[in-house]
Design a protein around this motif. Structure first.
Motif, PDB file in Angstrom:
ATOM      1  N   ARG A   1       8.075  55.483 -56.158  1.00  0.00           N
ATOM      2  CA  ARG A   1       8.765  54.464 -55.375  1.00  0.00           C
ATOM      3  C   ARG A   1       9.133  53.279 -56.259  1.00  0.00           C
TER       4      ARG A   1
ATOM      5  N   GLN B   1      16.459  62.515 -43.679  1.00  0.00           N
ATOM      6  CA  GLN B   1      16.674  62.248 -45.095  1.00  0.00           C
ATOM      7  C   GLN B   1      16.879  60.759 -45.384  1.00  0.00           C
ATOM      8  N   ASP B   2      17.368  60.007 -44.397  1.00  0.00           N
ATOM      9  CA  ASP B   2      17.491  58.558 -44.575  1.00  0.00           C
ATOM     10  C   ASP B   2      16.114  57.916 -44.692  1.00  0.00           C
TER      11      ASP B   2
ATOM     12  N   GLY C   1      18.859  69.684 -46.632  1.00  0.00           N
ATOM     13  CA  GLY C   1      17.618  69.342 -47.299  1.00  0.00           C
ATOM     14  C   GLY C   1      16.714  70.545 -47.543  1.00  0.00           C
TER      15      GLY C   1
ATOM     16  N   GLY D   1      11.250  56.017 -50.628  1.00  0.00           N
ATOM     17  CA  GLY D   1      11.165  56.142 -52.075  1.00  0.00           C
ATOM     18  C   GLY D   1      10.917  57.542 -52.584  1.00  0.00           C
ATOM     19  N   PHE D   2      11.249  58.530 -51.781  1.00  0.00           N
ATOM     20  CA  PHE D   2      11.026  59.923 -52.183  1.00  0.00           C
ATOM     21  C   PHE D   2      12.355  60.679 -52.248  1.00  0.00           C
TER      22      PHE D   2
ATOM     23  N   LYS E   1      13.327  59.455 -45.599  1.00  0.00           N
ATOM     24  CA  LYS E   1      12.697  59.918 -46.833  1.00  0.00           C
ATOM     25  C   LYS E   1      13.184  59.095 -48.027  1.00  0.00           C
ATOM     26  N   LYS E   2      14.471  58.852 -48.076  1.00  0.00           N
ATOM     27  CA  LYS E   2      15.036  58.066 -49.176  1.00  0.00           C
ATOM     28  C   LYS E   2      14.531  56.625 -49.134  1.00  0.00           C
ATOM     29  N   ALA E   3      14.454  56.065 -47.924  1.00  0.00           N
ATOM     30  CA  ALA E   3      13.993  54.691 -47.788  1.00  0.00           C
ATOM     31  C   ALA E   3      12.533  54.528 -48.183  1.00  0.00           C
TER      32      ALA E   3
ATOM     33  N   ALA F   1      13.134  50.207 -53.323  1.00  0.00           N
ATOM     34  CA  ALA F   1      12.916  51.194 -52.252  1.00  0.00           C
ATOM     35  C   ALA F   1      11.867  50.704 -51.280  1.00  0.00           C
TER      36      ALA F   1
ATOM     37  N   TRP G   1       9.016  61.774 -42.253  1.00  0.00           N
ATOM     38  CA  TRP G   1      10.406  62.249 -42.225  1.00  0.00           C
ATOM     39  C   TRP G   1      10.505  63.704 -41.721  1.00  0.00           C
TER      40      TRP G   1
ATOM     41  N   ASP H   1       6.110  68.261 -48.346  1.00  0.00           N
ATOM     42  CA  ASP H   1       6.409  67.559 -47.094  1.00  0.00           C
ATOM     43  C   ASP H   1       5.308  67.790 -46.070  1.00  0.00           C
TER      44      ASP H   1
END
Length: 560
Positions: free
Chosen positions: A2, A552-553, A30, A559-560, A555-557, A6, A526, A273
């Motif tokens: 991270r 996926q939003d 994904g 930091g992954f 997950k990205k937020a 992020a 997520w 996950d």
């Protein structure tokens, strides 16, 4: 890793994501990385006629069955069922998968209508894309039934299976069997495999091809099994009243990781996950180091015990078997080894089996005393049996299980206090299972054995000649009563007989029964449309995994 940016984004995003969760529609795409419940084990076989129990787990994203769990009745969806049991589906929680409908046309004739338009995808070098037909069901059943490796008498109640038209399969019975739906409909050996795969070589992973939501596209033994989306898959998932085409993710990867520290690190760093099985001892640390993880807790769907071969001395003497049970401090194991995350008595019946399970306090005294630590009485019984100075015996244990490798020495220490010594023989998983099923295993055999379901747990543990009967126990009277259980259509009457058989089997002390531990499943937030469900049939997690979508939003937020 991270980043600071992020982390800042996460602080802003997570509250709004959580608040909007009910309204946010599923996303496609994904890759879902899963540590399956038996993630230390690679697949044992890709061919159903080899009869390995793990086949059902490894192929459930590819090979479908006639019936499957009705996941709309999960606790996550407001229903009564956790869908954790290894091979038990309540009668009101079964729906058709490849079967569109089914009915008894007379007491010994079951007619099944298959869904039309279900397709096998194209598999170069194996088969062209074509529709699933009734002949595929007939061929799959007959190949299993004719296999020399089949479980003894497993399908003897079926007279024959025939395709009466392109989409109709008829099972003609010799006699009624109360496990009929489990055995050929949603069980360990119920996958529908096309004849082209059999002809190409079903044991080769490159030939695997079914009607399921994913295709098997890569396999690295000891590392990973990769499944890619089947674009022509037939089924849908209804979420908030809207139907969505399945599957949601592009890929699912089942990871094989033998080292516990490694797979816990993979979860903590987001490389996994979902981790379907976490030992209690790791939970507190993970909750501190990865506080966003989601959790479910469940009582293990298998019992751990040391089986004693009753066809070998000294275990042909019940006094010896009872003595060894009394010599082991099971209450101390429950509190010290499991940290209290266990139940003293939960095998061979599982507490989830409502109507079949009886708690220890309802058992006769002859059963209760097997769970009370009494080394003085153990020594007395050993002396009466002719072993005042004890004895030594070999015990095989699977090298694949960290938990068992740690627990068995503790059991050995208790036994040594009454003069009984064991030689621990770690055995690789393939040889371990082979020794058990061919009855060439050591006088002592330490394992975790799945409950399966309320009737199968008695059959496989105690019926004569069964491959998963590690004590080699045989009682004609018990065998006869089990025949009666299978013939009985009234479930209430079956429940009463099973309770009686369970009590009688426990009294024989063929195993040193040990506590049943609680397990935990962890997943990142997520991971959506999921609540920790583990099985939708006999070890079949595939239908559950196919319904998961990845935010996926989020997950990205994160930091992954």
């Amino acid at each position: 890793m991270r980043s600071i940016a992020a982390a800042a984004a996460l602080a802003c995003l997570l509250p709004s994501v959580a608040g909007a969760q009910a309204e946010k529609p599923p996303q496609y795409g994904g890759t879902l990385n899963i540590g399956p419940i038996y993630l230390t084990l690679s697949p044992l076989s890709w061919d159903p006629v080899d009869w390995p129990w793990k086949f059902s787990q490894d192929t459930a994203l590819v090979y479908e069955q006639l019936f499957v769990a009705d996941l709309s009745k999960s606790k996550r969806n407001g229903g009564p069922y956790p869908f954790v049991a290894d091979a038990w589906l309540p009668a009101d929680a079964i729906r058709g998968e490849l079967a569109e409908s089914w009915k008894w046309t007379d007491p010994l004739r079951m007619e099944i209508k298959l869904r039309q338009g279900v397709m096998f995808p194209d598999k170069p070098g194996v088969m062209a894309s074509r529709e699933l037909v009734a002949d595929d069901v007939v061929e799959s059943f007959n190949r299993l039934n004719k296999s020399p490796k089949r479980v003894a008498a497993f399908f003897d109640y079926i007279k024959n299976v025939e395709a009466t038209d392109k989409h109709t399969v008829v099972f003609n019975f010799n006699n009624y069997n109360s496990e009929w739906d489990y055995r050929f409909g949603w069980g360990y050996y119920s996958g529908i495999v096309p004849k082209e795969v059999f002809e190409a070589g079903a044991g080769n992973w490159r030939n695997v091809n079914g009607t399921g939501p994913f295709r098997l596209t890569d396999y690295v033994q000891g590392n990973a099994v990769t499944f890619s989306k089947n674009d022509i898959y037939w089924d849908k998932e209804t979420i908030d009243g809207q139907a969505y085409k399945l599957p949601f993710t592009d890929k699912i990867i089942y990871r094989t990781i033998k080292d516990e520290a490694a797979y816990l690190a993979a979860l903590r760093t987001g490389k996994l996950d979902i981790l379907e099985s976490v030992r209690w001892s790791a939970v507190d640390e993970l909750k501190k180091s990865a506080p966003k993880l989601q959790w479910s807790r469940w009582l293990d769907s298998g019992g751990t015990f040391l089986a004693m071969r009753v066809d070998k001395k000294p275990f042909d003497d019940i006094r010896v078997r009872r003595a060894l049970n009394m010599a082991v401090n099971k209450q101390e194991i429950m509190s010290a080894f499991y940290g209290g995350h266990a139940e003293l008595f939960a095998y061979p019946q599982h507490p989830d089996y409502v109507g079949y399970f009886e708690p220890l306090d309802k058992m006769p005294e002859s059963v209760k005393e097997l769970f009370v630590y009494d080394p003085a009485k153990a020594k007395k019984l050993l002396a009466e049996a002719g072993y005042p100075n004890g004895f030594t015996f070999d015990v095989q244990v699977c090298s694949c299980s960290p938990n068992q490798l740690e627990l068995l020495p503790l059991v050995a220490a208790y036994l040594e206090q009454v003069g009984v010594k064991i030689n621990i023989k770690p055995t690789e998983v393939g040889a371990f299972i082979s020794a058990l099923t061919t009855k060439t295993h050591a006088p002592g055999f330490f394992l975790r054995n799945g409950h399966t379901n309320p009737t199968a747990t008695i059959r496989k543990n105690f019926v004569t000649g069964q491959p998963y009967n590690p004590s080699v126990y045989s009682d004609p009277a018990l065998d006869k009563k089990m025949d009666g259980v299978y013939a009985e259509r009234d479930e209430n009457k079956r429940q009463e007989t099973i309770k009686e058989l369970t009590r009688n089997a426990l009294e024989q002390a063929t195993y040193i029964y040990l506590p049943t531990g609680y397990g935990y499943t962890a997943w990142w937030p997520w991971v959506k449309n999921y609540g920790g469900e583990l099985r939708a049939g006999a070890e079949r997690a595939g239908p559950i995994h196919a319904r998961i979508w990845i935010d996926q939003d989020m997950k990205k937020a994160m930091g992954f």
